[in-house]
Design an enzyme around this catalytic site. Sequence first.
Site, PDB file in Angstrom:
ATOM      1  N   ASP A  10     -12.350  18.112   6.129  1.00 48.49           N
ATOM      2  CA  ASP A  10     -12.090  17.067   5.473  1.00 48.49           C
ATOM      3  C   ASP A  10     -10.919  16.999   4.611  1.00 48.49           C
ATOM      4  O   ASP A  10     -11.101  17.778   3.902  1.00 48.49           O
ATOM      5  CB  ASP A  10     -13.385  16.512   5.646  1.00 48.49           C
ATOM      6  CG  ASP A  10     -13.028  14.975   4.508  1.00 48.49           C
ATOM      7  OD1 ASP A  10     -12.348  14.161   4.523  1.00 48.49           O
ATOM      8  OD2 ASP A  10     -14.657  14.484   3.390  1.00 48.49           O
ATOM      9  N   ASN A  58     -14.468   8.675  14.395  1.00 51.70           N
ATOM     10  CA  ASN A  58     -13.001   8.187  14.475  1.00 51.70           C
ATOM     11  C   ASN A  58     -11.826   7.550  15.360  1.00 51.70           C
ATOM     12  O   ASN A  58     -10.889   7.340  15.064  1.00 51.70           O
ATOM     13  CB  ASN A  58     -12.304   9.760  14.623  1.00 51.70           C
ATOM     14  CG  ASN A  58     -12.549  10.531  13.059  1.00 51.70           C
ATOM     15  OD1 ASN A  58     -12.825  11.803  13.227  1.00 51.70           O
ATOM     16  ND2 ASN A  58     -12.691   9.824  11.977  1.00 51.70           N
TER      17      ASN A  58
HETATM   18  C1  FPP Z   1     -10.181  14.473   8.194  1.00 51.68           C
HETATM   19  O1  FPP Z   1      -8.886  14.062   7.325  1.00 51.68           O
HETATM   20  C2  FPP Z   1     -10.102  15.303   9.238  1.00 51.68           C
HETATM   21  C3  FPP Z   1     -10.355  14.571  10.708  1.00 51.68           C
HETATM   22  C4  FPP Z   1     -10.492  13.225  11.115  1.00 51.68           C
HETATM   23  C5  FPP Z   1     -10.160  15.230  11.717  1.00 51.68           C
HETATM   24  C6  FPP Z   1      -9.207  16.785  11.251  1.00 51.68           C
HETATM   25  C7  FPP Z   1      -8.013  17.103  12.208  1.00 51.68           C
HETATM   26  C8  FPP Z   1      -7.257  18.049  11.913  1.00 51.68           C
HETATM   27  C9  FPP Z   1      -7.801  19.122  10.521  1.00 51.68           C
HETATM   28  C10 FPP Z   1      -5.985  18.532  11.971  1.00 51.68           C
HETATM   29  C11 FPP Z   1      -5.696  17.819  13.927  1.00 51.68           C
HETATM   30  C12 FPP Z   1      -6.312  19.351  14.557  1.00 51.68           C
HETATM   31  C13 FPP Z   1      -6.446  19.003  16.023  1.00 51.68           C
HETATM   32  C14 FPP Z   1      -7.515  20.430  16.503  1.00 51.68           C
HETATM   33  C15 FPP Z   1      -7.291  17.857  16.571  1.00 51.68           C
HETATM   34  P1  FPP Z   1      -9.004  12.854   6.699  1.00 51.68           P
HETATM   35  O2  FPP Z   1      -8.202  11.899   7.395  1.00 51.68           O
HETATM   36  O3  FPP Z   1     -10.691  12.255   6.703  1.00 51.68           O
HETATM   37  O4  FPP Z   1      -8.787  12.405   5.579  1.00 51.68           O
HETATM   38  P2  FPP Z   1      -8.987  11.606   4.051  1.00 51.68           P
HETATM   39  O5  FPP Z   1     -10.326  11.396   4.157  1.00 51.68           O
HETATM   40  O6  FPP Z   1      -8.720  12.266   2.509  1.00 51.68           O
HETATM   41  O7  FPP Z   1      -8.603  10.922   4.667  1.00 51.68           O
END
Ligand code: FPP
Length: 230
Positions: A10, A58
């Site tokens: 996250d 998501n």
């Molecule tokens: C959370 O960050 C992360 C995700 C929604 C997905 C995780 C994805 C990756 C690590 C990169 C992509 C990798 C692949 C293999 C698809 P967030 O966007 O919720 O962060 P925030 O809470 O700060 O907005």
Amino acid sequence: MPSHVAIIMDGNGRWAKSKHLPRISGHAVGAKRISEIVAAASDLGIKALSLYAFSTENWSRPQKEVSFLMSLLVKHLKKELKNLIRKNVKLVISGHLEELPQPAQKIINQTIESSQHHHGMVFNLCLNYGGRREIADACSLAVKQVIDGKLLIAEINEKVLSRYLYHPEIGDIDLMIRTSGEERISNFLLWQLAYSELYFTSVRWPDFTKIDLLKAVLTYQKRERRFGGI
Ligand code: FPP
């Protein structure tokens, strides 16, 4: 050493915002971290690593971000295969693959096939994954067995139901890490998390290094696990 480690990756968006970059660049750097952490976990002797890459919730993100995540997945897996081979890591997927775009399904299936004979760490990538959905899916498979006369209702217990999970061979989670300071489970591996040790760190996923993984493991090693006993 924890046998099964799971991570909620996250903080990509907040990492990008803090650097005045678009959200997607947080995901791009986050994807690079995956390679480092998979290699480090394998070197530590962890038997299985589950990463939450895309949840069933998501899909509600802006279409542009969802498309970017899907294309990043394809790009990442194309690059990752040689590392999986080098480390003898076996890729498995938890989640509904058939609902992902075709190019993503194709590269995932190719990577699964190329790594299926590997005997090292199992890398369980959770994609289009929901913990409640996994339990509901397990129930519907068990019900089907009952209807087909292959299972008696009286035989259904926790052990039997767990055989219908997506990857029962991986087993329960010993250590669950969530980055970025949030302290929630967010519908991740609900069944497998029943007795896990939880570790929350304020480090955002794009900044999470193997040193941070090691810190989490060291904290885990100091915990006393009682599994409801005394
Ligand atoms: C959370 O960050 C992360 C995700 C929604 C997905 C995780 C994805 C990756 C690590 C990169 C992509 C990798 C692949 C293999 C698809 P967030 O966007 O919720 O962060 P925030 O809470 O700060 O907005």
